[in-house]
Scaffold this active site. Structure first.
Site, PDB file in Angstrom:
ATOM      1  CG  ASP A 111      -1.919   0.870   1.153  1.00  0.00           C
ATOM      2  OD1 ASP A 111      -2.128   1.662   0.178  1.00  0.00           O
ATOM      3  OD2 ASP A 111      -2.912   0.824   1.865  1.00  0.00           O
ATOM      4  CG  ASP A 112      -0.043   4.803  -0.053  1.00  0.00           C
ATOM      5  OD1 ASP A 112      -0.672   4.420  -1.075  1.00  0.00           O
ATOM      6  OD2 ASP A 112      -0.213   5.603   1.040  1.00  0.00           O
ATOM      7  CB  CYS A 132      -5.777   3.015  -1.644  1.00  0.00           C
ATOM      8  SG  CYS A 132      -4.276   3.814  -0.615  1.00  0.00           S
ATOM      9  CG  ASP A 186      -2.149   0.949  -3.213  1.00  0.00           C
ATOM     10  OD1 ASP A 186      -1.049   1.185  -3.143  1.00  0.00           O
ATOM     11  OD2 ASP A 186      -3.042   0.843  -2.168  1.00  0.00           O
ATOM     12  CG  ASN A 187      -1.113   4.660  -4.684  1.00  0.00           C
ATOM     13  OD1 ASN A 187      -2.262   4.075  -4.402  1.00  0.00           O
ATOM     14  ND2 ASN A 187      -0.429   4.806  -3.700  1.00  0.00           N
TER      15      ASN A 187
END
Length: 506
Positions: free
Chosen positions: A38-39, A74, A298-299
């Site tokens: 996540d991130d 997200c 996700d990013n």
């Protein structure tokens, strides 16, 4: 009678052969493991702590050097990974229920029968999910297609969280979430029916805010500081309004950001241990050679670039460039894939791995050809290669998102994500809505963006000449060049299906 008996014996033999062939097909169908952080960025050295990931997946398989998310936020990004669709087709525009995250369209249209879980479970795959699902998911029911489900309520947390554990909700206070997810997936590996292939997706919280490492990892990167890129803490008046209005970040906030950078790396160490445990378990069971393991995020993330403290939501490389490493049955060791790829490409690739027909409404395209024909191939030096794809974000900000503790802004500015912790630098706004073409071809490495604001602002970067995106040359573009990019954006923002979403600009 003798002839009839022979016919019966022949039919019985053919039935046995058919069953054996079906069993053989099941045994050869590859398992799929997806580990989604996540991130996690690439450009700010987000893979530095991941020794197991780099060795056990990247060196044992393929590392994608130009992997991207189509939405640097997200929920839209996760929805794209699960469905193979751009945000304008799955309708999850931001992280809120009102913005389509886990909303009615997603649940009734996409999640019903158009996700990797539904498609693979329909053909006999055992499906397992553990971790963060979608930000607005609150555990009222198990999403369709997942046979074993341990989904986090809401956004990333490390302690004091609730999971939907199949038929009930279970709350935890002092169990580190990444470690719990590791235990859940290892239990699944050990207890599952070995006669069927499986899809297992594990989505740990790291390195998302609040950046909490496991106790055993606290201080592992003591003294590390946020990467001082050429754009670090430098306001840029040539960027779109939200960034052009930024002021320099205060020394106190810069110090806080250094601590966040350190904690982000430390929070990832438990994920690296999870990866090692997954590989070891599959190796011990003899299933590793028949399993594709995908590691991605996700990013991306920024920390100080263009005087924006800490977040994503921007169309620049820090936010959209993501890690993607894959090992599996048909992948040679140490492959480097230079061809640009998107998260929406993962599901079409899985469909090819599993010999399933590709849904014509998926916007992504399989990258399997770049894995099987990767020896010495460099997309950037191929005169025939070209791909343009969409990066999109739907900015948030209204009268209700005004924060009076940040008095330099007014409610009418319609800003969002403004906090004292970030020195009142707002991370989003109503006019932070954009659509961009990220364009790759021979000697072409461009980003063209149009912002949906009162100015119809544009940005353009040649990343071969300006890799840190310091100089917006949108106003210097040739009229024909701008027209071609604008037309490509019109098509991309309305496309549906790989055939219409495959854009070649030059």
């Amino acid at each position: 009678m003798r002839r009839l008996a022979f016919v019966y014996i022949f039919l019985a033999f053919m039935a046995i052969q058919s069953n054996l062939a079906f069993a053989s097909f099941d045994q050869k169908s590859p398992n799929i493991v997806i580990i989604l952080t996540d991130d996690q960025d690439v450009d700010l050295d987000g893979l530095f702590p991941m020794n197991n990931v780099k060795h056990l997946i990247g060196e044992a398989g393929a590392t994608f050097e130009n992997a991207y998310t189509s939405s640097p936020l997200c929920c839209p990004s996760r929805s794209s990974l699960l469905s193979g669709k751009y945000a304008h087709n799955h309708h999850a525009r931001n992280n809120s229920l009102s913005g389509g995250c886990n909303g009615p369209f997603w649940r009734s249209k996409i999640e019903l029968n158009q996700t990797m879980a539904t498609l693979l479970s329909a053909v006999g795959y055992n499906t397992f999910f553990a971790g963060k699902y979608l930000n607005a998911y609150q555990g009222s029911e198990v999403p369709n297609g997942w046979q074993q489900f341990y989904g986090l309520h809401g956004n990333s947390r490390y302690y004091n969280y609730t999971l939907r554990e199949n038929d009930r909700n279970v709350s935890y206070s002092d169990v580190y979430l990444t470690d719990l997810l590791k235990d859940k997936v290892l239990n699944f590996f050990n207890a599952r029916d070995k006669s069927s292939p499986f899809l297992a997706m594990i989505a740990p919280p790291a390195p998302h805010q609040p950046f909490t490492p496991a106790d055993r990892h606290k201080g592992a990167f003591k003294g590390s500081t946020a990467k001082r890129t050429p754009s670090y803490n430098k306001p840029d008046r040539e960027k779109h309004w939200l960034l052009a209005e930024s002021k320099q970040i205060s020394p106190a906030t810069l110090k806080l950001m250094d601590s966040f950078f350190q904690q982000r790396w430390e929070s990832l160490l438990a994920v690296d241990e999870l990866v090692a445990a997954v590989v070891e378990s599959l190796s011990n069971s003899g299933e590793l050679d028949n399993t594709y393991i995908i590691y991605t995020s996700d990013n991306g993330y920024h920390l100080g670039q263009f005087a924006q403290p800490f977040d994503k939501r921007q169309p620049y490389e820090t936010d959209i460039h993501i890690p993607l490493l894959i090992r599996g049955p048909s992948i040679k060791s140490g492959v480097k894939v230079t061809a640009p790829t998107l998260l929406i490409d993962i599901l079409p690739t899985i469909m090819e791995w599993t010999n399933l027909p590709l849904d014509s409404l998926m916007d992504g395209q399989s990258f399997q050809p770049f894995l099987t024909n990767a020896d010495g191939y460099d997309a950037s030096s191929d005169p025939l290669f070209r791909r343009g794809f969409l990066i999109q974000h739907f900015g948030e900000g209204n009268l209700q998102t005004y924060k009076p503790e940040c008095p330099m802004w007014q409610p009418a500015d319609r800003l969002a994500e403004c906090t004292l912790e970030a020195d009142c630098h707002c991370q989003d706004s109503w006019n932070n809505t954009y659509a961009c073409v990220r364009n790759f071809a021979h000697r072409i490495n461009h980003l063209y963006c149009e912002f949906h604001d009162n100015e119809d602002f544009i940005e353009f970067y040649d990343l071969d000449e300006d890799p840190h995106q310091l100089y917006n040359t949108g106003q210097q573009m040739l009229i024909i060049e701008r027209a071609l990019y604008s037309l490509a954006l019109q098509n991309l923002t309305q496309c549906q299906g790989a055939s219409s979403c495959s854009i070649h600009i030059f």
